[in-house]
Write a protein that holds these residues in place. Structure first.
Motif, PDB file in Angstrom:
ATOM      1  N   THR A  69       0.856  -1.173   0.000  1.00  0.00           N
ATOM      2  CA  THR A  69       0.000   0.000   0.000  1.00  0.00           C
ATOM      3  C   THR A  69       0.896   1.228   0.000  1.00  0.00           C
ATOM      4  O   THR A  69       1.788   1.356   0.838  1.00  0.00           O
ATOM      5  CB  THR A  69      -0.930   0.020   1.228  1.00  0.00           C
ATOM      6  OG1 THR A  69      -1.783  -1.139   1.172  1.00  0.00           O
ATOM      7  CG2 THR A  69      -1.792   1.267   1.250  1.00  0.00           C
ATOM      8  N   PHE A  70       0.655   2.100  -0.962  1.00  0.00           N
ATOM      9  CA  PHE A  70       1.401   3.352  -1.068  1.00  0.00           C
ATOM     10  C   PHE A  70       0.444   4.472  -0.700  1.00  0.00           C
ATOM     11  O   PHE A  70      -0.584   4.656  -1.346  1.00  0.00           O
ATOM     12  CB  PHE A  70       1.910   3.553  -2.499  1.00  0.00           C
ATOM     13  CG  PHE A  70       2.855   2.496  -2.972  1.00  0.00           C
ATOM     14  CD1 PHE A  70       4.225   2.644  -2.804  1.00  0.00           C
ATOM     15  CD2 PHE A  70       2.382   1.348  -3.590  1.00  0.00           C
ATOM     16  CE1 PHE A  70       5.106   1.672  -3.242  1.00  0.00           C
ATOM     17  CE2 PHE A  70       3.247   0.362  -4.040  1.00  0.00           C
ATOM     18  CZ  PHE A  70       4.617   0.529  -3.861  1.00  0.00           C
ATOM     19  N   GLU A  71       0.755   5.234   0.363  1.00  0.00           N
ATOM     20  CA  GLU A  71      -0.109   6.314   0.804  1.00  0.00           C
ATOM     21  C   GLU A  71       0.597   7.648   0.695  1.00  0.00           C
ATOM     22  O   GLU A  71       1.761   7.790   1.102  1.00  0.00           O
ATOM     23  CB  GLU A  71      -0.551   6.100   2.260  1.00  0.00           C
ATOM     24  CG  GLU A  71      -1.534   4.946   2.418  1.00  0.00           C
ATOM     25  CD  GLU A  71      -2.119   4.889   3.809  1.00  0.00           C
ATOM     26  OE1 GLU A  71      -2.833   5.837   4.185  1.00  0.00           O
ATOM     27  OE2 GLU A  71      -1.860   3.903   4.511  1.00  0.00           O
ATOM     28  N   LYS A  72      -0.101   8.619   0.130  1.00  0.00           N
ATOM     29  CA  LYS A  72       0.364  10.001   0.013  1.00  0.00           C
ATOM     30  C   LYS A  72       1.737  10.119  -0.631  1.00  0.00           C
ATOM     31  O   LYS A  72       2.519  10.999  -0.297  1.00  0.00           O
ATOM     32  CB  LYS A  72       0.341  10.680   1.382  1.00  0.00           C
ATOM     33  CG  LYS A  72      -1.055  10.759   1.970  1.00  0.00           C
ATOM     34  CD  LYS A  72      -1.083  11.473   3.287  1.00  0.00           C
ATOM     35  CE  LYS A  72      -2.516  11.499   3.816  1.00  0.00           C
ATOM     36  NZ  LYS A  72      -2.600  12.104   5.135  1.00  0.00           N
ATOM     37  N   VAL A  73       2.028   9.221  -1.561  1.00  0.00           N
ATOM     38  CA  VAL A  73       3.282   9.292  -2.301  1.00  0.00           C
ATOM     39  C   VAL A  73       3.152  10.401  -3.345  1.00  0.00           C
ATOM     40  O   VAL A  73       2.172  10.459  -4.072  1.00  0.00           O
ATOM     41  CB  VAL A  73       3.597   7.945  -2.992  1.00  0.00           C
ATOM     42  CG1 VAL A  73       4.797   8.077  -3.904  1.00  0.00           C
ATOM     43  CG2 VAL A  73       3.814   6.856  -1.955  1.00  0.00           C
ATOM     44  N   VAL A  74       4.138  11.294  -3.387  1.00  0.00           N
ATOM     45  CA  VAL A  74       4.156  12.355  -4.386  1.00  0.00           C
ATOM     46  C   VAL A  74       5.275  12.031  -5.369  1.00  0.00           C
ATOM     47  O   VAL A  74       6.455  12.042  -5.020  1.00  0.00           O
ATOM     48  CB  VAL A  74       4.384  13.740  -3.740  1.00  0.00           C
ATOM     49  CG1 VAL A  74       4.474  14.822  -4.820  1.00  0.00           C
ATOM     50  CG2 VAL A  74       3.254  14.049  -2.767  1.00  0.00           C
ATOM     51  N   TYR A  75       4.860  11.718  -6.591  1.00  0.00           N
ATOM     52  CA  TYR A  75       5.804  11.355  -7.647  1.00  0.00           C
ATOM     53  C   TYR A  75       5.468  12.148  -8.903  1.00  0.00           C
ATOM     54  O   TYR A  75       5.620  11.669 -10.009  1.00  0.00           O
ATOM     55  CB  TYR A  75       5.739   9.848  -7.911  1.00  0.00           C
ATOM     56  CG  TYR A  75       7.087   9.185  -7.838  1.00  0.00           C
ATOM     57  CD1 TYR A  75       7.761   9.107  -6.639  1.00  0.00           C
ATOM     58  CD2 TYR A  75       7.678   8.659  -8.975  1.00  0.00           C
ATOM     59  CE1 TYR A  75       9.010   8.505  -6.569  1.00  0.00           C
ATOM     60  CE2 TYR A  75       8.921   8.061  -8.920  1.00  0.00           C
ATOM     61  CZ  TYR A  75       9.582   7.989  -7.709  1.00  0.00           C
ATOM     62  OH  TYR A  75      10.821   7.396  -7.642  1.00  0.00           O
TER      63      TYR A  75
END
Length: 190
Positions: A10-16
């Protein structure tokens, strides 16, 4: 190039945003409130993934595999899904903003579009047989040489589909949708 594989993450609030990513593989992953706007995912794989509350606007998916991917409550403006690999391509959308995106020439049987804004979306030469457009805004969407056999557009609105240039056999429309089928004839349905 070494392939990086992510499974059941689970990836949360990742900014890419505005990043270039090549050769990543995501299997059974969930993305929550992530920002991938203007990013480029080349030769990547998304299989059995869910995007929830994400910003994917202008994301590039060139030569990427998108298989059984669900998008919920996400902003997906201007994404050219026709650049994805055709093999195993399958998606569903629920409560998304998908305006100005393109599915040109994609095979998308039984695709579900639920409460989604699809203004100016390109469905030319797309196979949407048995797809569901539930409470979906199709204002300005392009349909030419599109296969809508047995598609359900009963609660869809804003569309203009020319029955002479599209396959609509056994498709379902509401009485309110008749105007969208007769637009080319400039008939007023009241």
């Amino acid at each position: 190039m070494e392939r990086i594989v992510h499974e059941d993450k689970t990836f949360e609030k990742v900014v890419y945003a505005e990043k270039l990513v090549k050769g990543r593989e995501f299997q059974s992953c969930t993305f929550v409130n992530c920002d991938f706007s203007n990013s480029e995912f080349y030769y990547s794989k998304f299989m059995d993934c869910t995007f929830d509350g994400c910003n994917l606007s202008m994301m590039k998916l060139s030569e990427s595999t998108v298989n059984n991917v669900t998008f919920r409550n996400s902003k997906i403006l201007g994404v050219n899904f026709s650049e994805c690999q055709d093999f195993l391509f399958s998606v569903s959308f629920d409560s998304c903003i998908l305006d100005y995106s393109s599915f040109l020439g994609k095979k998308m049987l039984k695709t579900r579009f639920i409460r989604t804004s699809m203004k100016e979306v390109n469905f030319n030469k797309t196979n949407l047989s048995q797809s569901l457009f539930d409470q979906t805004d199709l204002s300005g969407a392009l349909f030419d040489a599109t296969n809508l056999t047995a598609a359900n557009l009963v609660s869809a609105y804003g569309f203009a589909i020319d029955p002479e240039h599209n396959v609509i056999k056994k498709a379902s429309f509401s009485q309110h949708g008749l105007a969208g089928l007769l637009a080319r004839y400039q008939i007023n349905v009241v």
